[in-house]
Design a protein around this motif. Structure first.
Motif, PDB file in Angstrom:
ATOM      1  N   GLY A  11       1.354  -3.127   8.191  1.00  0.00           N
ATOM      2  CA  GLY A  11       2.146  -4.337   8.429  1.00  0.00           C
ATOM      3  C   GLY A  11       3.584  -4.001   8.824  1.00  0.00           C
ATOM      4  N   ASP A  86      -1.468  -9.084   8.416  1.00  0.00           N
ATOM      5  CA  ASP A  86      -1.344  -8.060   9.467  1.00  0.00           C
ATOM      6  C   ASP A  86      -2.693  -7.707  10.091  1.00  0.00           C
ATOM      7  OD1 ASP A  86      -2.251  -6.643   7.213  1.00  0.00           O
ATOM      8  OD2 ASP A  86      -1.151  -4.828   7.735  1.00  0.00           O
ATOM      9  N   HIS A 253      -3.669   2.638   9.884  1.00  0.00           N
ATOM     10  CA  HIS A 253      -2.885   1.682   9.087  1.00  0.00           C
ATOM     11  C   HIS A 253      -1.724   2.430   8.407  1.00  0.00           C
ATOM     12  CE1 HIS A 253      -2.195  -1.417   5.849  1.00  0.00           C
ATOM     13  NE2 HIS A 253      -2.536  -2.240   6.820  1.00  0.00           N
TER      14      HIS A 253
HETATM   15 MG    MG Z   1      -1.612  -4.173   5.732  1.00  0.00          MG
END
Ligand code: MG
Ligand code: MLT
Ligand code: ZN
Length: 288
Positions: A11, A86, A253
């Motif tokens: 995110g 996200d 990620h």
């Molecule tokens: Mg995340």
């Protein structure tokens, strides 16, 4: 099987707009960036699915170009691993289409705000993924979800007003991993992993949670007092020794604080020594 990484950051992306931590500064100075985590996957190289849909989603990869019909797209649908913002806000980017399929656990289908909005713009064909039950997709692809945890997005937390989780939701449905196969190659995608799972040893390629390298990284780099484990992310330090000999492991990620995001870091070198790698931003896995 084709796999293309449209984004590989956690995110906020990398660099994150409001962050001046060492990782974000290194990205700005080095002129490189990572979009938030989304994978495009295809069983036959002709029809494609997205695994998650990040807010900075851009569908400009050549494989995803429209045609030959004026509004014909090779993108058939999106498969979600959670209802995190996200991983789901990019659904709104798909609102121009005339129809889209969305696969996720029934908990995630019911809770995702972007999906509620998308339903008002286009036809959304929803398929609840039941843990352990394969769903057949176009292009010879099959997807099977397996439960990985119960961490809710912050907006759907116990204290969040307004968005109630469906009552009686089975355990493990807030976060799942995905096993995808076209009969020849098997890919596992698990960008949010609270605990190690033996599922992550049985595939050709395993794309796994690389949010943080160490548990206390966020506090050390930004002063934010939350640990990786509190956020439902097993740190790379702890998953690295558990990798099995067979599969090709790619971490994705990546949070902006994560030193493995930096090409020259000792942590990246350690990853390579374990036979693992960082997911290649914007690139495809050519040799599947
Ligand atoms: Mg995340
Ligand atoms: C996560 O990956 O843990 C979530 O996206 C964090 C958040 O957005 O709050
Ligand atoms: Zn940062």
């Amino acid at each position: 099987m084709r796999v293309r990484f449209l984004g590989t950051a956690a995110g906020g992306g990398l660099p994150q707009w409001n962050c001046a931590c060492a990782g974000c500064r290194a990205a700005r100075e080095g002129g490189w960036s990572r979009r938030q985590d989304t994978v495009a996957i295809s069983g036959d190289g002709r029809v494609w699915y997205l695994l998650n849909a990040a807010p900075d989603l851009r569908l400009d990869a050549p494989e995803l170009h429209p045609g030959p019909g004026l509004r014909e797209t090779p993108l058939r649908g999106v498969i979600l691993t959670s209802a995190e913002l996200d991983h789901t806000t990019g659904l709104l980017t798909l609102r121009e289409t005339s129809a889209i399929s969305v696969y996720a656990s029934s908990t995630v289908l019911a809770a995702t705000p972007a999906l509620s909005l998308l339903r008002r713009y286009t036809t959304v064909n929803e398929s609840p993924l039941i843990g352990g039950v394969p769903a057949v997709l176009d292009g010879g692809l099959t997807v099977t979800a397996f439960p990985l945890g119960d961490k809710r997005p912050r907006y759907a937390g116990e204290s969040a007003a307004g968005i109630a989780a469906p009552s009686g939701a089975p355990a493990g449905e807030w976060v799942v991993g995905l096993r995808l196969t076209n009969g020849r190659t098997t890919v596992i995608y698990a960008p949010c992993l609270a605990e190690w799972s033996d599922e992550l040893t049985r595939a050709d390629v395993v794309i796994l949670d690389g949010t943080f390298f160490s548990d206390d990284e966020l506090r050390r780099h930004t002063g934010v007092d939350r640990t990786a484990r509190q956020m439902g992310h097993l740190p790379i330090e702890e998953s690295l020794p558990l990798l099995a000999p067979g599969p090709r492991y790619l971490y994705t990620h990546l949070n902006n604080t994560n030193p493995v995001a930096r090409p020259d870091s000792p942590e990246r070198a350690l990853l390579h020594r374990h036979g693992a790698a960082v997911a290649p931003e914007g690139r495809d896995l050519a040799d599947l």
